[in-house]
Design a protein around this motif. Structure first.
Motif, PDB file in Angstrom:
ATOM      1  N   GLY A  14       0.810  -1.376  -0.017  1.00 29.94           N
ATOM      2  CA  GLY A  14      -0.100  -0.011  -0.068  1.00 29.94           C
ATOM      3  C   GLY A  14       0.944   1.445   0.143  1.00 29.94           C
ATOM      4  N   THR A  42       1.582   5.479  -3.342  1.00 25.28           N
ATOM      5  CA  THR A  42       0.859   4.240  -2.856  1.00 25.28           C
ATOM      6  C   THR A  42       0.748   3.578  -3.995  1.00 25.28           C
ATOM      7  N   LEU A 102      -2.423   2.674  -5.027  1.00 24.57           N
ATOM      8  CA  LEU A 102      -3.426   2.874  -5.335  1.00 24.57           C
ATOM      9  C   LEU A 102      -3.004   3.414  -6.898  1.00 24.57           C
ATOM     10  N   PHE A 124      -3.973  -6.084  -2.776  1.00 21.36           N
ATOM     11  CA  PHE A 124      -3.117  -5.192  -2.057  1.00 21.36           C
ATOM     12  C   PHE A 124      -2.547  -6.000  -0.796  1.00 21.36           C
ATOM     13  N   ALA A 138      -3.525  -0.211   5.555  1.00 19.37           N
ATOM     14  CA  ALA A 138      -4.903   0.002   5.091  1.00 19.37           C
ATOM     15  C   ALA A 138      -5.629   1.219   5.458  1.00 19.37           C
ATOM     16  N   LEU A 192      -4.863   4.529   3.601  1.00 22.72           N
ATOM     17  CA  LEU A 192      -5.080   4.723   2.233  1.00 22.72           C
ATOM     18  C   LEU A 192      -6.667   5.062   1.838  1.00 22.72           C
ATOM     19  N   LEU A 250      -9.622   2.062  -2.185  1.00 22.67           N
ATOM     20  CA  LEU A 250      -9.209   0.427  -1.624  1.00 22.67           C
ATOM     21  C   LEU A 250     -10.272  -0.483  -1.390  1.00 22.67           C
ATOM     22  N   TYR A 309     -10.745  -3.512  -4.265  1.00 26.57           N
ATOM     23  CA  TYR A 309      -9.648  -4.463  -4.331  1.00 26.57           C
ATOM     24  C   TYR A 309      -9.922  -5.580  -2.999  1.00 26.57           C
ATOM     25  N   VAL A 357      -7.726  -7.190  -0.201  1.00 29.57           N
ATOM     26  CA  VAL A 357      -6.695  -6.730   0.635  1.00 29.57           C
ATOM     27  C   VAL A 357      -6.292  -8.013   1.839  1.00 29.57           C
TER      28      VAL A 357
END
Length: 380
Positions: free
Chosen positions: A319, A325, A327, A342, A347, A350, A355, A358, A360
């Protein structure tokens, strides 16, 4: 004492523990490091103060300071790695506590501060009440900056735990890790199987996460380490990493030539972006072992450059990166119809809405979890 000369096995699986210590010492020597077992904690205190002032080391607990704790060869030791000039370039310390009839939650002051001097701390780690018996607690884990990137964060903790388990009837191996280092995956690097809640100490220490492993899992981790890293099939690769100077190389690179030669791209091609070298190499090896072709980089810029040159099936990205980042990379990957996963301990830092698009996988995670997450995303 030179480490192998100090080894006397009184407890635990003798063959396994001896192999970890002896072969681990050999690999350290191949990296130009001589390991010594020491009990002169006053020397470790001096070293810690110097490196804290230099900004390369965190404050170690007072339980490793003879001024605040009763220290002797029966309740503690530390490992010093010296280079050819005799300079200390790596340290790991271990305290041994006998908590039969009590537990970590009740002994938290003794564990961290040594003699009680009125310090206040808050224990928010539920596992602390279950940790009892004979416990080894790691501290003062440090590698001099010019020796980092040589996998010493994998090797040293296991040598230390193997020695402790051979010398004392250990029930638990524990430690306390700064939350920022938890996010970098150091718990897994150290072979710690579990992460509990926080313990809040007064300055200069602050918040630390409790990491803990029962001795049966310690032995299992050591056996896996021997099989994968120290055996005939693994020692050459690890020794090469330990002996090579990675500071003379460019980190941003495509490092999957061998995977291409083995034509593993039939399983899919993955772009891996991770700025922690140890984590990056662990993930890359795990995914290549499953048949994926993996290109690895440590920056947003490096990942975007690779996306311009190569078609990938999946992005597996940290991340927080040195130049931005994950992203940013994920947006480009999504536009190219790629799957994205990710892998981060941050987290919360972000943008939540972005986020949320996606999957994680939170750090720390073992490599089996990484492989499962990638496989699930590939076939989703």
């Amino acid at each position: 004492l030179r480490l192998p000369d100090a080894l006397t096995i009184k407890h635990g699986p003798a063959q396994l523990l001896a192999r970890v210590v002896i072969q681990g010492d050999r690999l350290a020597r191949e990296a130009g490091i001589r390991l010594r077992l020491r009990t002169d904690f006053e020397r470790l205190v001096e070293h810690n103060r110097r490196e804290v002032a230099a900004g390369t080391m965190l404050h170690m607990p007072d339980s490793c300071d003879p001024e605040h704790a009763e220290l002797n060869p029966e309740n503690g030791f530390w490992l010093a790695g010296e280079n050819d000039a005799g300079e200390i370039v790596v340290t790991h310390a271990y305290r041994i506590f006998n908590w039969l009839g009590t537990n970590l939650a009740e002994q938290i002051h003794n564990c961290w501060f040594g003699h009680y001097r009125g310090h206040e701390c808050t224990v928010a780690a539920e596992a602390a009440t279950t940790i009892t018996g004979v416990v080894t607690c790691a501290a003062a884990a440090w590698v001099r900056p010019d020796f980092r990137g040589k996998h010493l964060s994998h090797l040293m903790p296991r040598i230390g735990k193997a020695y402790a388990c051979a010398r004392w009837p250990i029930d638990w191996a524990i430690g306390f890790i700064n939350p920022s280092n938890i996010g970098r995956g150091l718990a897994a690097n150290y072979g710690q199987q579990n992460v509990s809640g926080s313990v809040y100490y007064p300055p200069p220490w602050g918040e630390h996460k409790l990491v803990y492993t029962p001795v049966e899992q310690v032995y299992a981790d050591l056996a896996k380490f021997v099989s994968e890293r120290l055996s005939a099939g693994g020692s050459g690769a690890l020794a090469a990493r330990l002996s090579s100077s990675r500071h003379a190389q460019e980190v941003t690179r495509t490092s999957s030539e061998s995977a291409h030669q083995r034509n593993t791209s039939r399983c899919g091609r993955i772009l891996l972006t991770e700025d922690d070298e140890d984590v990056r190499e662990l993930v890359q090896e795990a995914l290549q072992g499953e048949g994926y072709a993996v290109d690895a980089t440590d920056t947003v810029a490096g990942a975007l450059s690779l996306l311009d040159k190569q078609r990938y099936d999946l992005l597996f990205t940290d991340g927080m990166l040195p130049d931005g980042t994950g992203l940013t990379i994920a947006g480009r990957a999504k536009a190219q119809k790629m799957k994205v996963v990710f892998f981060t301990g941050y987290a919360h830092a972000l943008a939540g809405e972005e986020l949320a698009q996606y999957p994680v996988l939170m750090k720390p995670a073992d490599m089996d979890e990484v492989v499962r997450a990638v496989g699930h995303a590939m076939h989703a």
